[in-house]
Design a protein around this motif. Sequence first.
Motif, PDB file in Angstrom:
ATOM      1  N   UNK A   1      -3.045  -2.452  -9.618  1.00 41.31           N
ATOM      2  CA  UNK A   1      -2.343  -3.939  -9.565  1.00 41.31           C
ATOM      3  C   UNK A   1      -1.937  -4.008  -8.123  1.00 41.31           C
ATOM      4  N   UNK A   2      -1.424  -3.166  -7.584  1.00 38.78           N
ATOM      5  CA  UNK A   2      -0.902  -3.358  -6.095  1.00 38.78           C
ATOM      6  C   UNK A   2      -2.133  -3.181  -5.119  1.00 38.78           C
TER       7      UNK A   2
ATOM      8  N   UNK B   1       0.999  -1.165  -0.004  1.00 33.06           N
ATOM      9  CA  UNK B   1       0.078   0.053   0.081  1.00 33.06           C
ATOM     10  C   UNK B   1       0.784   1.414   0.032  1.00 33.06           C
ATOM     11  N   UNK B   2       2.081   1.045   0.867  1.00 39.32           N
ATOM     12  CA  UNK B   2       2.883   2.357   0.650  1.00 39.32           C
ATOM     13  C   UNK B   2       3.392   2.719  -0.419  1.00 39.32           C
ATOM     14  N   UNK B   3       3.719   1.469  -1.233  1.00 38.67           N
ATOM     15  CA  UNK B   3       4.233   1.507  -2.783  1.00 38.67           C
ATOM     16  C   UNK B   3       3.344   2.269  -3.692  1.00 38.67           C
ATOM     17  N   UNK B   4       1.948   1.729  -3.458  1.00 37.25           N
ATOM     18  CA  UNK B   4       1.000   2.310  -4.392  1.00 37.25           C
ATOM     19  C   UNK B   4       0.639   3.751  -4.143  1.00 37.25           C
TER      20      UNK B   4
ATOM     21  N   UNK C   1     -11.905   1.712  -7.862  1.00 36.62           N
ATOM     22  CA  UNK C   1     -12.986   1.957  -9.267  1.00 36.62           C
ATOM     23  C   UNK C   1     -12.618   3.644  -9.587  1.00 36.62           C
ATOM     24  N   UNK C   2     -12.467   4.528  -8.710  1.00 40.30           N
ATOM     25  CA  UNK C   2     -12.077   5.758  -9.216  1.00 40.30           C
ATOM     26  C   UNK C   2     -10.934   5.953  -9.902  1.00 40.30           C
ATOM     27  N   UNK C   3      -9.850   5.216  -9.602  1.00 38.50           N
ATOM     28  CA  UNK C   3      -8.488   5.058 -10.334  1.00 38.50           C
ATOM     29  C   UNK C   3      -8.706   4.456 -11.864  1.00 38.50           C
ATOM     30  N   UNK C   4      -9.501   3.693 -11.755  1.00 42.45           N
ATOM     31  CA  UNK C   4      -9.854   2.891 -13.208  1.00 42.45           C
ATOM     32  C   UNK C   4     -10.278   3.693 -14.112  1.00 42.45           C
TER      33      UNK C   4
ATOM     34  N   UNK D   1      -0.153   4.569 -16.792  1.00 41.63           N
ATOM     35  CA  UNK D   1       0.845   3.560 -16.103  1.00 41.63           C
ATOM     36  C   UNK D   1       0.923   3.513 -14.653  1.00 41.63           C
ATOM     37  N   UNK D   2       1.023   4.591 -14.086  1.00 40.02           N
ATOM     38  CA  UNK D   2       1.011   4.873 -12.853  1.00 40.02           C
ATOM     39  C   UNK D   2      -0.190   4.367 -12.095  1.00 40.02           C
ATOM     40  N   UNK D   3      -1.351   4.598 -12.539  1.00 41.47           N
ATOM     41  CA  UNK D   3      -2.700   4.271 -12.088  1.00 41.47           C
ATOM     42  C   UNK D   3      -2.654   2.907 -12.373  1.00 41.47           C
TER      43      UNK D   3
END
Length: 221
Positions: A114-115, A83-86, A174-177, A107-109
């Motif tokens: 993925x994480x 989670x910290x990496x995400x 969902x928001x990030x997608x 790509x970042x999202x």
Amino acid sequence: MSSSAHSAAASPGVPRLAQHFASIEVQNHAARLGMWLFLSTEILLFAGLFVCYGCYRYLFPEAFAAASRHLDLTMGTVNTVVLITSSLTAALAVHYAKEGKNGVVALMFALTIGMACIFLVIKGFEYSHKFAEGALPGPYYRMEAVQLPGVPLYFTIYFLATGLHAFHVVVGMSVLVWLMFKAMREKNFGPNNYVAVELGSMYWHLVDLVWIFLFPLLYLI
């Protein structure tokens, strides 16, 4: 400013200005303020669970300490690192959105999502293990290894807190997608139009922040 100027569709790098705002700056300020108010209500929601945890831990210190030793510290630690990496990749998405690099934003999202999936899968394994050994909330508790007053209450708080957090993870995903596909298809994020990415990242940081509190309370203390 004319009505047509207010309602004009957003072009690449140019945000849409709603009719009830005088300028883009005012609109962005209102959006950020609204998100901060929303996040404050979310913090209050989890604060109630933290208060319950503190009160009942004071009443049943031995039971809570014994129950916490039956959580999988390795899985909890891995989930914390994930989670910290995400949160880092979500912050980088905002950085690249300001530069107009929509492909990198997507790509970042994608990495963040993925994480988040990895986090949920690991949490699913934890839940299945708890169900198998009978470490269930309240009257459903049937684990023979620990029979102390207050242990069922600990697992009640555990499932409430982590389950509510997992729900927020799904909402954040969902928001990030949506933002990821917006960056891929419309390619309209830029130095003057990145507030949507910023707000989505802020919500994701809240998800990470809540877990940073849950991890030591449930796994370490």
